[in-house]
Every structure is written in structure tokens, then in C-alpha cells.
Motif scaffolding. Structure first.
Motif, short mmCIF file in Angstrom:
data_model
loop_
_atom_site.label_atom_id
_atom_site.label_comp_id
_atom_site.label_asym_id
_atom_site.label_seq_id
_atom_site.Cartn_x
_atom_site.Cartn_y
_atom_site.Cartn_z
N PRO A 99 18.86 -10.32 -18.01
CA PRO A 99 18.27 -8.78 -18.23
C PRO A 99 17.88 -8.45 -19.57
CG PRO A 99 20.52 -8.59 -17.16
CD PRO A 99 20.49 -10.10 -17.56
N SER A 100 16.72 -7.73 -19.61
CA SER A 100 16.13 -7.17 -20.93
C SER A 100 17.01 -5.89 -21.33
CB SER A 100 14.74 -6.66 -20.52
OG SER A 100 14.24 -6.07 -21.46
N THR A 101 17.06 -5.75 -22.60
CA THR A 101 17.67 -4.55 -22.92
C THR A 101 16.64 -3.19 -23.24
OG1 THR A 101 17.12 -5.49 -25.27
CG2 THR A 101 19.18 -5.81 -24.34
N GLN A 102 15.30 -3.63 -23.00
CA GLN A 102 14.31 -2.98 -23.28
C GLN A 102 13.27 -2.63 -22.15
OE1 GLN A 102 12.22 -3.62 -27.14
NE2 GLN A 102 14.04 -4.04 -28.05
N TYR A 103 13.05 -1.60 -21.77
CA TYR A 103 12.29 -1.17 -20.53
C TYR A 103 11.23 -0.04 -20.89
CZ TYR A 103 15.94 -3.67 -18.38
OH TYR A 103 16.64 -4.78 -18.01
N ARG A 104 9.98 -0.09 -19.97
CA ARG A 104 9.19 0.99 -20.21
C ARG A 104 9.06 1.66 -18.89
NH1 ARG A 104 4.26 -0.50 -23.63
NH2 ARG A 104 6.03 -0.04 -25.13
N PHE A 105 9.35 2.86 -18.76
CA PHE A 105 8.71 3.54 -17.29
C PHE A 105 7.37 4.15 -17.58
CE2 PHE A 105 8.53 7.66 -15.27
CZ PHE A 105 8.72 7.10 -14.00
N MET A 106 6.51 4.03 -16.59
CA MET A 106 5.27 4.63 -16.70
C MET A 106 4.79 5.54 -15.21
SD MET A 106 3.32 1.32 -18.64
CE MET A 106 1.88 2.75 -18.89
N ILE A 107 3.84 6.25 -15.38
CA ILE A 107 3.39 6.90 -14.20
C ILE A 107 1.83 6.86 -14.45
CG2 ILE A 107 2.92 8.86 -12.70
CD1 ILE A 107 5.69 9.87 -13.58
N ILE A 108 1.17 6.09 -13.49
CA ILE A 108 -0.24 6.14 -13.48
C ILE A 108 -0.81 6.55 -12.24
CG2 ILE A 108 -0.53 4.09 -15.21
CD1 ILE A 108 -0.96 2.32 -12.84
N LEU A 109 -1.99 7.01 -12.24
CA LEU A 109 -2.44 7.88 -10.90
C LEU A 109 -3.78 7.39 -10.52
CD1 LEU A 109 -1.67 11.28 -12.65
CD2 LEU A 109 -0.25 10.28 -10.96
N SER A 110 -3.88 7.24 -9.04
CA SER A 110 -5.19 6.64 -8.87
C SER A 110 -5.64 7.57 -7.68
CB SER A 110 -4.76 5.15 -8.37
OG SER A 110 -6.21 4.81 -7.70
N PRO A 111 -7.01 8.36 -7.73
CA PRO A 111 -7.54 8.86 -6.62
C PRO A 111 -7.80 8.13 -5.49
CG PRO A 111 -9.01 8.67 -8.40
CD PRO A 111 -8.01 8.13 -8.96
N ALA A 112 -7.44 8.48 -4.22
CA ALA A 112 -7.81 7.64 -2.98
C ALA A 112 -7.91 8.44 -1.95
CB ALA A 112 -6.33 6.94 -2.78
N LYS A 113 -9.07 7.75 -1.15
CA LYS A 113 -9.49 8.39 0.21
C LYS A 113 -8.28 8.12 1.29
CE LYS A 113 -12.99 9.85 0.96
NZ LYS A 113 -13.49 11.35 0.92
N ALA A 114 -8.61 8.46 2.39
CA ALA A 114 -7.82 8.11 3.59
C ALA A 114 -7.77 6.49 3.78
CB ALA A 114 -8.16 8.88 4.93
N TYR A 115 -6.88 5.83 3.96
CA TYR A 115 -6.70 4.54 3.90
C TYR A 115 -7.10 4.05 5.33
CZ TYR A 115 -4.35 0.26 2.40
OH TYR A 115 -4.07 -1.04 2.12
N TYR A 116 -8.39 3.53 5.20
CA TYR A 116 -8.59 3.01 6.58
C TYR A 116 -8.95 1.53 6.62
CZ TYR A 116 -11.32 2.05 10.86
OH TYR A 116 -11.73 1.58 11.85
N SER A 117 -8.14 0.85 7.43
CA SER A 117 -8.08 -0.72 7.36
C SER A 117 -8.98 -1.22 8.59
CB SER A 117 -6.74 -1.20 7.21
OG SER A 117 -6.03 -0.44 8.10
N GLY A 118 -9.52 -0.61 9.29
CA GLY A 118 -10.19 -1.03 10.45
C GLY A 118 -9.09 -1.76 11.56
N GLU A 119 -9.43 -2.40 12.45
CA GLU A 119 -8.67 -2.80 13.58
C GLU A 119 -7.64 -3.66 12.82
OE1 GLU A 119 -10.24 -4.52 16.98
OE2 GLU A 119 -10.31 -2.65 17.87
N VAL A 120 -6.38 -3.49 13.00
CA VAL A 120 -5.43 -4.26 12.61
C VAL A 120 -4.61 -5.23 13.38
CG1 VAL A 120 -3.00 -4.23 11.06
CG2 VAL A 120 -4.97 -2.81 10.71
N LYS A 121 -4.77 -6.31 13.61
CA LYS A 121 -4.11 -7.43 14.43
C LYS A 121 -3.14 -7.92 13.33
CE LYS A 121 -8.06 -8.87 16.81
NZ LYS A 121 -9.07 -9.88 16.98
N VAL A 122 -1.78 -8.15 13.90
CA VAL A 122 -0.56 -8.80 13.28
C VAL A 122 -0.31 -10.27 13.71
CG1 VAL A 122 -0.01 -6.39 12.33
CG2 VAL A 122 1.15 -7.38 14.34
#
Ligand SMILES: Cc1ncc(COP(=O)(O)O)c(C=O)c1O
Ligand SMILES: Cc1ncc(COP(=O)(O)O)c(C=O)c1O
Lengths: 355, 355
Positions: free
Chosen positions: A156-179
Motif C-alpha cells: 500500500p502507498s503512504t500517500q494519497y490524493r482525493f479529488m472531486i471533479i464535475l461533469s455536466p450531463a444530459k439524461a443518459y440514453y443508451s438506446g435499446e439495451v440487449k444484455v
């Protein structure tokens, strides 16, 4: 772990915002970022003072542990702006707690609340123009932590970086989803890190998901790795199955992420009088239900897409198409949940938190 | 995938070497790096020209995929300098092939041979003063690749960076090694990424390994995640068990890394007339063999430590101490293997490659 709880947050503002260069109508998910980011480093056993500063690349040593050992975790949340210009979060303490659970599993320091929650609120205030009103518009929030200590030894590291980044988004539309139901590949081991939002869980799915794409499927529904008989979850979504009028979803476990959307939908569905059973659904049950017509719906549940209806699934080379439902639980629950998120319906659960 | 095979490698040298500041007698593994690094980026579907340049931090966007989805792989190799000042590698093509297998599993582009192998030879020539003569002195080689494309959506990157960094190392001595047999935690899933040297596999082990440390053990021997009955491998080593005069080691699989040291030791042992059986060893067999005295040795095998003898193991709260062997297979095989690596014994297998 010693936590510094005294700090205010320093803010360094950009000279000019880049907001005018952004077309908010044609946003591709997760690709545009706001003007600022929050950064807080952990060194010598303590968290340093968080800082909000211009979004920009940063330097890392080639031997940084995150590059070699994948010591990295993240969260995914959204902020919503409503008619009166107030800004709201949805169950942020759930993400905060889950983040720290992920941290523990990945041997990383827990992030103090004043950094994660207060820091988030401050950066959201600063970036409020990036949050557009109207259902479907959101600001996607990505808190994450990486191991920045150097050294190519698997510790494990002894040093860490916490960050918050922000991304504007539209409704997530993925079309017909087959799985595609996984028959060979898996995302998580018993006693592994599947329940953590750990970076390595996601890249491990890229190859089998690409194989699925090539075969015409948008997502994989993972099964338990030991027997491949139990349905677990999708890449970044928990999964619900509606058989007749009962909703089924797998219990969360060491292998399955404890999704905020999942638990909210369970509560909402029960409030609607829908019978919800939390138990593992077998692939064989799903196939049988598809064959005898009792399988009505399958949908994914996660912050990005909220609810993602699935039109059909393939298992062992047979494709099973789902019926088109008049009275879709998926669409109804999505509507109810987003109405709460956008303050268009009363929040009887107390899930929304003003920034 | 289109591969550029035409390039020579550009070299930018440091103004002054930092080699004089390094104490080669007190090196801590993986913490000191040579003057230069090799860098080669993949963009627009092709590998760019590799460059060897001063070792230094580099810039990445906060949304780089390596931070969020752990799309990252690596290798571990060593270079040896012998009496006549020539420099040798040990089965480098095995690492090269394994690297590209890891790349495929992690949905990353394969690295062309002229970048990995020729690039490695060139940077080793440049850094030859960093490789000290004498058995035990080596230069540890860390080729790795990270996803540098940006965007917080869980999909493979389109941009990658391949690098080679070099770290002078002394013989890896870890003191007495006691191991804990995993009863609950696991490192790899069936159908997962355990066979790849993928970054996420390593950080996933940190927490259970720390629990083991706290209980007085240096390593964990992982068992299969489904039943925890089969012995698999250690954190960065394959594992051998000697019961009477037979050596056992698990077959490599989707869950177990195909170690170069492991396969070399198998060949060496067989040449010595030792009976080697490649099959899963059950925890119950190990316990029985420890109880009836037929368990003679356990040792780890990996590039860093070469062979790492284990003095005892714990399973279900019972500690089993191994006998002190006069005629240790571990020490004998280690001696034979390092003699080949340092060109002190004839390399009848054709494993060594001059730089
Ligand atoms: C593996 C996985 N499952 C499920 C989810 C859904 O969780 P939530 O509803 O909290 O977004 C996510 C991600 O967000 C995920 O990464
Ligand atoms: C998980 C794992 N097993 C085994 C090994 C041993 O492989 P090799 O002998 O090629 O170094 C390594 C690493 O080097 C490893 O990371």
C-alpha cells in the motif's frame, strides 16, 4: 488514523470560465469538466488542507502506486438544480459511507466528512452555473482517490490524493439495451473486491463487455464466478427482474455493489405496494420465466442511467425477447425516483439534501 | 491494430547522472530509479515513436482512465551484469508475451516487439553503469502500460502510455517468511483477470495481506475463491510444495499467473531428476502432510525474490512449522537458477539473452 478536521477550504478561482465554450445540448457523458476541481492530499498519516482550484492535469511519478497496483477508488453522484435555483444532492451520505468502505477494502485512508461532504458542497456552490435546470440535466459528480506514493513494490502507498471533479450531463440514453448473461467471464471473486468501487473492477470487465458488444449486446449481466448460475449485476448497475408482478433483485454481497439507486427503488416499489423479493435469481429461473411468459421486465439501476430498461437477454446462444409492457415498473419507478430527485414530488423518505 | 514498426528510438540524455548519489549497498527494493525512462504513446489507433528521456514525473488529466478504471498492466524482469561487463536478460520473450496477453485481457493494445524488446535493450545499454556486477546485484526492470485517455465513463481508453523504468536492486531478502492460508479472502475470480499482470489484482490483496501482517505473517497463500480448498499462489509468487521428495505446484489457470520463475524451476528440477507434479494441492493435503511429517518444504517463486523459502504456515488458527532441511530443494534450485542467470553455470536451456 489521524484526521485533520480543522481546515477551511482554500479556493483559487479560474481567470476565465470555459462554460461559454460548452454546448449543453450535445454533451457526451463524462467528457466535459467544469472549471474547478477539489484536491486533498494525504501525507505523513494525515489529510492536508483541501483546495479548490482550476481543473488541470497534475504531475505524477512514473512509479506512482496507482499506475502499478491500481490502488484507486471512486464514487458517482449527481447534483440537480430546480426551478428556484436551489441545488440538491440525492442521499450523499450513502456515497460518502460507501466511499470509505471502498477505502478500507483497498487499504486506503478514510476521507473525513468535511473534505468529502463539505468540500463537495463548496465546489458545487462555485460551479452552480454548470448545473442546468430541467429534468434530465444534471451535474455528474466524481469523487475519487488514488495512491500517489512512489515505488514499484506491491505494498500500500503512504500517500494519497482525493479529488472531486464535475461533469455536466444530459439524461443518459443508451438506446435499446440487449444484455448477454455471462457464462464464462466474471467481474468479482468471493472474498474479492467486487463490493468496492475499486478501479480494477471496471477495467476487468472491458474485454468480456467488448466481446458482448461485438456480438450485438450493450451490457453483460454478470453471474457468480463459481457456478455461473446466479444473476448478479451489470457493469455499473444493479439489476431487477420482474416475474409476474414481483420484483426480484440479488442481495448485495462481497461480489455485488450496494447501489444507492437499487436500495431507493426497493423502498419506492414497496411504497407503491409492489412485492419486492431480495434474493438471488437463478439463470435457469430467468430462462423458464422467459419461456412461460411470466418474465415481464428486466432493468438496470444506477446513478448514471437511473433506470435502464432491457429489451432482451441472451443465454447460451438463445435470445429471449421481453414483452413490451403497458404498465412498466421500470418506467414508473424511474419517474417516481427522478421526481423526488428534481423535487417535483414530495420526498417522504428524506433522501434529498440541499447544497 | 496497426503497429508502427519503422521507428528508431529517439534518445534525450540527462545533463548529469544522479548515480553518484545512490548508495548501492543499502537499496530498498523498487524505490530508486535510473536516470532515464522509455516512453511510447498509443494514439489514433497506432503506436507513436518511442523515446528514451530523463526520468521525471509526467502530467495526466484528472479524468484519465487509469485513475478511475484501473486499466493498467505491468511486467517485472531483471538485468544481470557479469564479470566481462556484458549484460544479460532472463527469458525476456516470456515477459514480452505475457505482457501482451495481459494487454488483450485488459482491452489494451499489444505493444510491438521493437518497442518492448529493442527499447529495453537500448535503455539498458544507456543505463549500464546502474547494473552492478556480482551475484545478487540486479537491475529490476518495470515495463508497464496505463490508459491515459480521459473521460469518466467505464469504457476502454483510446490512448495509452507504455513505459519502461529501471530500479537497481540487491538480492531480495525478506527474512523468515511465515504464510497464512486464505480462508475467506481471494485474489482472483474464475473468468476474472488473475492470470493477467493487471494493476487491480495487486491492490485487491493489500487489505487481506495487511490483516495477515498484523497477525504475524509475511504473505498470504491464496486459495480458489469458490471453495478455498485448493492452494493457488502468493501475492507476487507462484508456490511449490515438497511432500517427501516430490515437488507440487498448481497448474496455471485463469486465476493464477504463469510465472517465468515457476516454469524455469520446473524444468530445472526435472533436469535434476526431481519428480515434479503439476496439479492442485488441497489445503487438507498440506495439513495432513504437515501432520505426518511428509511435508518438507514450501517455497515461493518469482522474479523479485527468485526463490523464497517459507518456514511455516497457518490454517484455521493452527500454525504448522516446517522442518529445517539439510538438503533443501528450494536452496538448491535457487542456486542453480541464479547461476544460470549470472552466467556462472552453463545455460543448457538457452534462457539467457545478451543485451
Ligand atoms: C458495479 C456497480 N454496480 C451498481 C452500481 C449502481 O450503484 P448506484 O446506484 O449507487 O449508482 C454501480 C455504480 O454506480 C456500479 O459501479
Ligand atoms: C501474481 C503473481 N504470481 C507469480 C509471479 C511470479 O512470476 P515471475 O516468476 O514471472 O516473476 C508474479 C510476479 O512476478 C505475480 O505477480
Amino acid at each position: 488514523m489521524s484526521l485533520d478536521t480543522t481546515s477551511e477550504i482554500e479556493i483559487i478561482k479560474v481567470a476565465t470560465s470555459k462554460i461559454d465554450q460548452v454546448d449543453f445540448e450535445t454533451l457526451s457523458f463524462g467528457s466535459v469538466f467544469t472549471d474547478h476541481m477539489l484536491v486533498c492530499d494525504f501525507r505523513n498519516g494525515a489529510w492536508e488542507k483541501p483546495i479548490i482550484k482550476p481543473y488541470e492535469p497534475f504531475l505524477l511519478d512514473p512509479s506512482a502506486k496507482v499506475f502499478h497496483y491500481g490502488q484507486a477508488i471512486f464514487e458517482g453522484m449527481k447534483a440537480y438544480k430546480i426551478e428556484d435555483d436551489s441545488i440538491w444532492l440525492f442521499r450523499p451520505e450513502e456515497n460518502y459511507e460507501r466511499f470509505n468502505k471502498s477505502a478500507v477494502r483497498m487499504c486506503m485512508p478514510e476521507v473525513p466528512e468535511h473534505v468529502f461532504i463539505d468540500g463537495l458542497k463548496q465546489i458545487l456552490q462555485l460551479e452552480k452555473d454548470w448545473i442546468k435546470k430541467g429534468k434530465g440535466n444534471t451535474l455528474y459528480i466524481r469523487p475519487f482517490m488514488i495512491a500517489i506514493g512512489s515505488g514499484v513494490i506491491a505494498q500500500p502507498s503512504t500517500q494519497y490524493r482525493f479529488m472531486i471533479i464535475l461533469s455536466p450531463a444530459k439524461a443518459y440514453y443508451s438506446g435499446e439495451v440487449k444484455v448477454l448473461v455471462a457464462e464464462h467471464y466474471s467481474r468479482a471473486a468471493n472474498g474479492g473486491i467486487g463490493a468496492a468501487k475499486a478501479a480494477g473492477n471496471y477495467s476487468g470487465q472491458f474485454y468480456p463487455t467488448q466481446l458482448a458488444h461485438n456480438a450485438g449486446f450493450q451490457q453483460v449481466i454478470w453471474t457468480d464466478d463459481a457456478t455461473h448460475t446466479k444473476l448478479e449485476e451489470a457493469g455499473t448497475m444493479n439489476v431487477f427482474f420482474r416475474i409476474n408482478d414481483t420484483l426480484y433483485t440479488a442481495p448485495t454481497s462481497e461480489r455485488i455493489l450496494d447501489g444507492v439507486t437499487r436500495k431507493s427503488l426497493i423502498d419506492l416499489a414497496r411504497r407503491e405496494g409492489i412485492n419486492v423479493e431480495i434474493r438471488s435469481v437463478l439463470v435457469s429461473e430467468l430462462v423458464d420465466a422467459a419461456k412461460d411468459g411470466s418474465l415481464k421486465e428486466i432493468f438496470g439501476a444506477g446513478t448514471a442511467a437511473v433506470v435502464n430498461p432491457i429489451v432482451g437477454f441472451q443465454y447460451k446462444d438463445v435470445y429471449y425477447e421481453l414483452p413490451k409492457m403497458e404498465n412498466s415498473f421500470a418506467l414508473d419507478l424511474k419517474e417516481k425516483l427522478t421526481n423526488i430527485q428534481y423535487k417535483l414530488a414530495e420526498d417522504t423518505f428524506g433522501w434529498t439534501v440541499e447544497v
